[in-house]
Design an enzyme around this catalytic site. Structure first.
Site, mmCIF file in Angstrom:
data_model
loop_
_atom_site.group_PDB
_atom_site.id
_atom_site.type_symbol
_atom_site.label_atom_id
_atom_site.label_comp_id
_atom_site.label_asym_id
_atom_site.label_seq_id
_atom_site.Cartn_x
_atom_site.Cartn_y
_atom_site.Cartn_z
ATOM 1 N N ASP A 449 44.949 64.156 61.791
ATOM 2 C CA ASP A 449 45.332 62.906 61.153
ATOM 3 C C ASP A 449 45.184 63.107 59.642
ATOM 4 O O ASP A 449 44.457 64.005 59.199
ATOM 5 C CB ASP A 449 44.425 61.771 61.646
ATOM 6 C CG ASP A 449 44.688 60.470 60.913
ATOM 7 O OD1 ASP A 449 45.867 60.085 60.802
ATOM 8 O OD2 ASP A 449 43.708 59.852 60.452
ATOM 9 N N GLU A 678 39.874 59.981 63.182
ATOM 10 C CA GLU A 678 38.702 59.134 63.034
ATOM 11 C C GLU A 678 38.986 57.646 63.187
ATOM 12 O O GLU A 678 38.067 56.849 63.300
ATOM 13 C CB GLU A 678 38.019 59.376 61.678
ATOM 14 C CG GLU A 678 38.959 59.421 60.470
ATOM 15 C CD GLU A 678 39.269 58.058 59.908
ATOM 16 O OE1 GLU A 678 38.351 57.253 59.742
ATOM 17 O OE2 GLU A 678 40.448 57.804 59.628
ATOM 18 N N ASP A 682 43.998 56.518 66.123
ATOM 19 C CA ASP A 682 44.007 57.886 66.632
ATOM 20 C C ASP A 682 43.496 57.971 68.066
ATOM 21 O O ASP A 682 43.609 59.017 68.702
ATOM 22 C CB ASP A 682 43.129 58.799 65.749
ATOM 23 C CG ASP A 682 43.628 58.880 64.320
ATOM 24 O OD1 ASP A 682 44.845 58.907 64.136
ATOM 25 O OD2 ASP A 682 42.789 58.908 63.400
#
Length: 817
Positions: A449, A678, A682
């Site tokens: 990410d 995080e 996600d």
């Protein structure tokens, strides 16, 4: 309250203490199965697996003294009798009727008490070994007339020291229908005695016990001390008494000691020098120097001052502070680590599960083969049934096979997983089970990410730009349509909608609003769309043309805002306005719509320090395919990707898009996929990935719940370390299995052929087990990618000049230190 009373505060925070923390545990294999602990393991950050040599257990309802009562449903019908002194912890287990009957008889005649006494004193076991060695040496050093007398004296004293407990263990296992290494060793030893070779039988038992003591020592070396953290956790907290809603000054306050489990969110707690912070909290008043080394491995002490967040379990090295509890005990960092650790204990890797199923059947096969050799050997190979001066008998050879082929070395082969979990724990990395290491080693792709993972996540608001539906906008010569102006109104609405958020964009907007003279906005209701944005009804927005009324507001990505407009023409105009922005395309963008008036919020984010080195390491050394999956627009995504060295980028992704990408890439590319993130958006991708890794300090509760690995330190340098550690561990496990099988073969074949005496067979057998243990302990070392890197690292150590300018070791390892 007088200062003298305050200075005694540290004495009110009590720490439970148990005897025998540092004692060496002499234990045993219990039917070759690798059993989980019956009570939650105390923890430093746990790294141990349930090893095959657990404490000897004997459960019996008849035992009513020195009991520990457990609330577990699994144990509510059992009483436990523990011995926690001496060299070992003894807890025998009697479950079946034959076992209970045998236990009752053994207890009645004092057999149990004597066996426990002998087992608990390490020096007695060592003394028995010394006596048998002395007996074996008598023919070479003692006068001939006294040789037999001395040997008999030594054996009469030495044999009970090891034989009493060994015979009880074997009979208890046989009564329970189990055939394990203790049964095999006891049968071999006592059969030697009945065949007239008591010295050899005694040596067999003594060496077996000493070898297990050595194995326990190396096993303990492979694990972090899991007792230290939980046992140093305070069982009480100093709760400050708040009167009329006002917290007293730190120099004049009253407090009381309460159980840590009763501390509620919002309570104020006093933490003095030398004490441990009981729950996750925020410093309200005062300051202190704290350490979280035992939680995350972070060696450097930290300064905690008013407004700073402090995790539960942090140690106060110096200073005094009042903290406000932000989480209850069951949700705090320390308890979460405990839960994750216990989960790691119960989640066994595939090899360990296979060994559990294989072990007991294997032992029974060994017994059958030994019986076949004993009875068929004289007919097939013309061996004598009992040994003669010229030839070892078939019974003796069968006993040798029984000893050599016992599965001790195979039982400790999974010890490498324990060392890996321990090594990761020292770096502030928590694994949810050893099976994660197998999965991680099979992965060929890693996806990151962007916001908060590859970047710092500390976004800063650079500009607010009205782009659609406003009158005047940034032109000061035109009267604006908003009060006091469009920029301040947009900032006030966005800050009100994002108040209390943990999302990086929301935090940046709220931080940017602090200290500014903005109109008061009230949020009546809102709806959240994960990974896209949120909508709300707001009150307090004034307009030049209209009076104050409830208005519809939306905040989120450009795509989210444009999707709320029914007209395709309007959506196109907004996108064109974004592309024509005065501030360019390189910023992170969020859009706000209030009654179809759209404002663009420009935010800036920076890559984390050292990320480019991590990406380069994953590409060059780990040979992984590296990509970025982000919900940001392409220009912002590519700006970060180019800065850190990622060439494969997928942007403008909703949570469901990330999920589909993870599934498709894992299916098409072959092998597993690692997802590193995080945020709550996600979570679906983390759950679908072969291995999900999260930055625990920033991660949402949802992301933590679905992840397989938690990085307690706020950086991603732990990712290449985990990959390298998983490959090192799988290699060590394969080596352990090869060593175990080789040692069994090298000890069994010569023994059956009659080349080896029993004592030497035991030595080879236990030597193989010790080799497996020693090989597993290597897993405590930092991993490397190749033997070339090992050589380069060794050269650097030997050459101080070169080591200053060159560093070929894992960048993740060095950063982790």
């Amino acid at each position: 309250m007088e200062p003298a009373a305050l200075s005694r505060s540290s004495s009110l925070t009590r720490f439970p203490y148990r005897r025998g923390l540092a004692t060496l545990r002499l234990a045993r294999v219990n039917s070759f199965s690798i059993l989980p602990p019956k009570t939650p393991l105390p923890l430093r950050i746990s790294a141990s697996l349930s090893l095959p040599r657990q404490s000897i257990r004997l459960r019996a309802v008849e035992d009513h003294h020195h009991h520990d009562h457990h609330d577990d449903s699994e144990q509510q019908h059992h009483h436990h009798h523990h011995h926690h002194h001496g060299c070992c912890s003894v807890e025998l287990k009697a479950e079946s009727k034959p076992q209970k009957a045998l236990f009752g008889f053994a207890k009645a005649i004092g057999w149990v008490r004597l066996a426990n006494f002998l087992r608990e004193h390490l020096h007695l076991c060592c003394s028995s070994a010394a006596l048998f060695i002395a007996a074996a040496a008598c023919p070479y050093f003692a006068p001939k007339p006294y040789v037999k007398s001395l040997q008999h004296a030594f054996m009469i004293v030495g044999f009970p020291l090891v034989g009493v407990s060994a015979s009880l263990d074997a009979l208890m296992d046989i009564a329970g229908g189990k055939v394990n290494i203790h049964v095999l060793m006891a049968l071999a030893a006592f059969a030697s005695v009945f065949m007239g070779n008591a010295l050899e039988g005694g040596l067999l038992l003594a060496m077996f016990n000493l070898a297990h003591i050595a194995e326990e020592f190396f096993t303990s070396r492979s694990m972090v001390d899991v007792k230290e953290l939980k046992e140093s956790n305070p069982d009480s907290a100093l709760l400050i008494e708040v009167k009329n809603g006002n917290v007293p000054n730190i120099s004049d306050l009253s407090y009381k000691s309460v159980p840590v489990h009763s501390v509620e969110v919002g309570s104020y707690i006093l933490v003095g020098t030398g004490e441990i912070v009981p729950v996750d909290c925020e410093v309200y008043q005062g300051s202190a120097t704290i350490t979280i080394e035992h939680l995350t491995g972070e060696v450097k002490p930290l300064e905690a001052k008013a407004g700073d967040r402090v995790p539960g379990g942090a140690r106060n090295l110096d200073g005094r502070m009042i903290v406000k509890a932000t989480k209850a005990w069951n949700e705090s960092t320390l308890n979460r680590i405990v839960q994750l650790t216990e989960e790691a204990h119960s989640n066994k890797p595939k090899l360990q599960r296979w060994l559990d199923e294989f072990g007991e059947n294997y032992s029974k096969v060994v017994v059958v083969l030994s019986l076949a050799i004993a009875f068929l050997g004289p007919f097939l190979f013309k061996w004598p049934f009992l040994s003669t001066a010229a030839c070892r008998g078939s019974v003796y050879r069968a006993l040798g096979l029984m000893v050599a082929a016992s599965p001790c070395a195979l039982a400790v082969a999974p010890l490498a997983y324990a060392t890996a979990i321990s090594s990761c724990a020292k770096k502030g990395i928590l694994l949810k089970g050893a099976q994660v290491l197998d999965a991680l080693a099979s992965c060929h792709t890693v996806a990151f990410d962007k916001t908060g993972t590859l970047t710092t996540g500390g976004l800063t608001c650079k500009a607010i730009e009205p782009i659609y539906g406003h009158h005047g906008g940034n032109n000061p010569s035109v009267i604006t349509c908003c009060v006091p102006n469009c920029e301040k109104e947009a900032l006030a609405v966005a800050a009100a909608m994002e108040k209390g958020t943990t999302h990086p964009i929301g935090r940046a907007v709220v931080d940017h609003s602090v200290g500014k003279d903005l109109p008061s906005i009230f949020v009546e209701s809102f709806e959240y769309f994960p990974g896209r944005g949120l909508t709300a009804t707001v009150n307090g927005v004034e307009s030049i043309a209209e009076e104050n009324r409830l208005r519809k507001a939306s905040l989120g990505s450009i795509e989210f805002i444009t999707s709320l407009f029914k007209s395709e023409d309007e959506s196109k105009q907004i996108k064109d306005a974004v592309n024509a922005s005065l501030y360019g395309k390189d910023f992170v963008h969020a859009a706000l719509s209030v009654d179809h008036k759209v404002t663009l919020i420009h935010l800036e984010d920076q890559p984390r320090p050292g990320v480019s080195g991590v990406i380069a390491e994953l590409k060059s050394w780990a040979q992984l395919r590296v990509m970025m999956l982000t919900g940001d627009h392409d220009s912002s995504a590519w700006r970060v990707a180019n800065a850190v060295g990622i060439s494969e980028v997928y942007c403008n992704l909703k949570p469901e898009d990330k999920l589909n990408h993870v599934k498709n890439i894992a299916r098409d590319a072959g092998g597993g996929l690692i997802m590193v993130g995080e945020g709550i958006n996600d979570a679906p991708a983390l759950a679908a990935a072969t291995v999900g890794i999260v930055l625990a300090q920033r991660a949402s509760a949802t992301a933590i719940a679905v992840a397989d690995i938690l990085l307690l330190r706020d950086n991603i340098t732990g990712v290449p370390f985990c990959v390298a550690k998983s490959r090192q561990t799988t290699s060590l496990v394969k080596q352990n299995v090869a060593l175990a099988l080789t040692s069994i073969f090298l000890a069994a074949l010569p023994s059956v052929l009659g080349f080896l005496p029993l004592w030497l067979t035991v030595l080879l057998h236990e030597g193989g087990t010790l080799l497996v243990c020693l090989n597993s302990v290597r897993g405590l070392n930092d991993p490397s990618w190749s033997w070339k890197q090992d050589i380069a690292h060794l050269i650097n150590k030997l050459s101080p000049r070169e080591s200053i300018s060159s560093n070929n070791s894992l960048s993740s390892v060095e950063t982790a230190h």
